[in-house]
Design an enzyme around this catalytic site. Structure first.
Site, mmCIF file in Angstrom:
data_model
loop_
_atom_site.group_PDB
_atom_site.id
_atom_site.type_symbol
_atom_site.label_atom_id
_atom_site.label_comp_id
_atom_site.label_asym_id
_atom_site.label_seq_id
_atom_site.Cartn_x
_atom_site.Cartn_y
_atom_site.Cartn_z
ATOM 1 N N ALA A 59 -21.900 11.134 -14.078
ATOM 2 C CA ALA A 59 -22.378 10.448 -12.882
ATOM 3 C C ALA A 59 -23.062 11.407 -11.903
ATOM 4 O O ALA A 59 -24.036 11.031 -11.253
ATOM 5 C CB ALA A 59 -21.213 9.742 -12.190
ATOM 6 N N GLU A 61 -25.008 13.773 -12.412
ATOM 7 C CA GLU A 61 -26.390 14.071 -12.801
ATOM 8 C C GLU A 61 -27.330 12.879 -12.625
ATOM 9 O O GLU A 61 -28.549 13.019 -12.758
ATOM 10 C CB GLU A 61 -26.444 14.565 -14.246
ATOM 11 C CG GLU A 61 -25.790 15.913 -14.465
ATOM 12 C CD GLU A 61 -24.262 15.870 -14.545
ATOM 13 O OE1 GLU A 61 -23.624 16.888 -14.234
ATOM 14 O OE2 GLU A 61 -23.701 14.795 -14.891
ATOM 15 N N ILE A 85 -13.602 7.132 -13.327
ATOM 16 C CA ILE A 85 -12.205 6.702 -13.258
ATOM 17 C C ILE A 85 -11.424 7.751 -12.493
ATOM 18 O O ILE A 85 -11.409 8.929 -12.855
ATOM 19 C CB ILE A 85 -11.613 6.483 -14.670
ATOM 20 C CG1 ILE A 85 -12.419 5.397 -15.398
ATOM 21 C CG2 ILE A 85 -10.135 6.101 -14.582
ATOM 22 C CD1 ILE A 85 -12.019 5.175 -16.845
ATOM 23 N N GLU A 88 -5.898 12.350 -10.721
ATOM 24 C CA GLU A 88 -4.866 12.779 -9.776
ATOM 25 C C GLU A 88 -5.412 13.646 -8.641
ATOM 26 O O GLU A 88 -4.683 13.966 -7.711
ATOM 27 C CB GLU A 88 -3.775 13.530 -10.532
ATOM 28 C CG GLU A 88 -3.037 12.632 -11.506
ATOM 29 C CD GLU A 88 -1.956 13.378 -12.266
ATOM 30 O OE1 GLU A 88 -1.637 14.526 -11.892
ATOM 31 O OE2 GLU A 88 -1.442 12.809 -13.228
ATOM 32 N N THR A 89 -6.686 14.017 -8.723
ATOM 33 C CA THR A 89 -7.276 14.842 -7.672
ATOM 34 C C THR A 89 -8.350 14.033 -6.942
ATOM 35 O O THR A 89 -8.642 12.897 -7.308
ATOM 36 C CB THR A 89 -7.927 16.113 -8.277
ATOM 37 O OG1 THR A 89 -9.070 15.712 -9.054
ATOM 38 C CG2 THR A 89 -6.949 16.870 -9.145
ATOM 39 N N HIS A 91 -11.447 14.661 -7.025
ATOM 40 C CA HIS A 91 -12.732 14.896 -7.688
ATOM 41 C C HIS A 91 -13.555 13.619 -7.841
ATOM 42 O O HIS A 91 -14.747 13.598 -7.534
ATOM 43 C CB HIS A 91 -12.498 15.554 -9.055
ATOM 44 C CG HIS A 91 -13.761 15.913 -9.763
ATOM 45 N ND1 HIS A 91 -14.544 16.968 -9.368
ATOM 46 C CD2 HIS A 91 -14.372 15.353 -10.832
ATOM 47 C CE1 HIS A 91 -15.588 17.049 -10.164
ATOM 48 N NE2 HIS A 91 -15.509 16.081 -11.068
ATOM 49 N N ARG A 130 -14.942 -4.859 -15.211
ATOM 50 C CA ARG A 130 -16.252 -4.839 -14.569
ATOM 51 C C ARG A 130 -17.390 -4.511 -15.523
ATOM 52 O O ARG A 130 -18.556 -4.664 -15.157
ATOM 53 C CB ARG A 130 -16.226 -3.834 -13.425
ATOM 54 C CG ARG A 130 -15.373 -4.318 -12.264
ATOM 55 C CD ARG A 130 -14.905 -3.177 -11.380
ATOM 56 N NE ARG A 130 -14.141 -3.681 -10.243
ATOM 57 C CZ ARG A 130 -12.871 -4.033 -10.289
ATOM 58 N NH1 ARG A 130 -12.191 -3.952 -11.429
ATOM 59 N NH2 ARG A 130 -12.237 -4.475 -9.224
#
Length: 159
Positions: A59, A61, A85, A88-89, A91, A130
């Site tokens: 994503a 890029e 998706i 846990e961080t 990012h 989705r």
């Protein structure tokens, strides 16, 4: 998730339109479903349309390749498709925000409809709902938005 997708705009059968799709290769099954749904819907709405698909690794890029497509010209709208998706961080949120800001900037700078369907979801179940479904497929919604927005810009410009 919204249960009221955009209505299908009127078909553009008499006009040749050109659309580009810039899609992430990350989460290929999910993004592939978005791309296929968008292509199918674009073909229904604009049977004579040219549809170019550009794949990028992830994503993050998408904006730079999308910007190059916009700079080259010759398209009526560009669809940005991807699935992020959350983990846990932070990012995923950072990538999502960066992509969103870049896509809006490109749309305004080039005065070109950029359809943002780089989905940021909490889990694969949300992503599948989705991307792989028929009731709320964001690929279909992206195609409808692209055709509608492209026609609005054309109408405003008087071409």
């Amino acid at each position: 998730m919204s249960t009221n997708p955009p209505n299908r705009p009127r078909p553009l059968s008499y006009q040749r339109r050109s659309f580009a799709i810039v899609a992430s290769q990350y989460n290929p099954e999910l993004v592939g479903a978005l791309v296929e749904a968008a292509r199918r819907e674009l073909t229904i709405l604009s049977p004579n349309a040219q549809i170019a698909v550009y794949e990028v690794p992830g994503a993050f890029e998408i904006p730079v390749v999308l910007q190059e497509v916009a700079n080259k010209g010759g398209v009526h709208a560009i669809l940005a498709l991807g699935v992020i998706i959350a983990g846990e961080t932070a990012h995923a949120e950072l990538i999502g925000r960066s992509v969103t800001d870049a896509l809006q900037d490109i749309a305004l700078r080039f005065r070109l409809p950029i359809i943002h369907e780089v989905l940021l979801v909490q889990n694969e179940e949300q992503a599948r709902a989705r991307t792989c479904g028929t009731e709320q497929n964001r690929g279909v919604e992206a195609a409808r938005a692209a055709v509608h927005a492209a026609q609005a810009v054309i109408d405003i410009k008087g071409r």
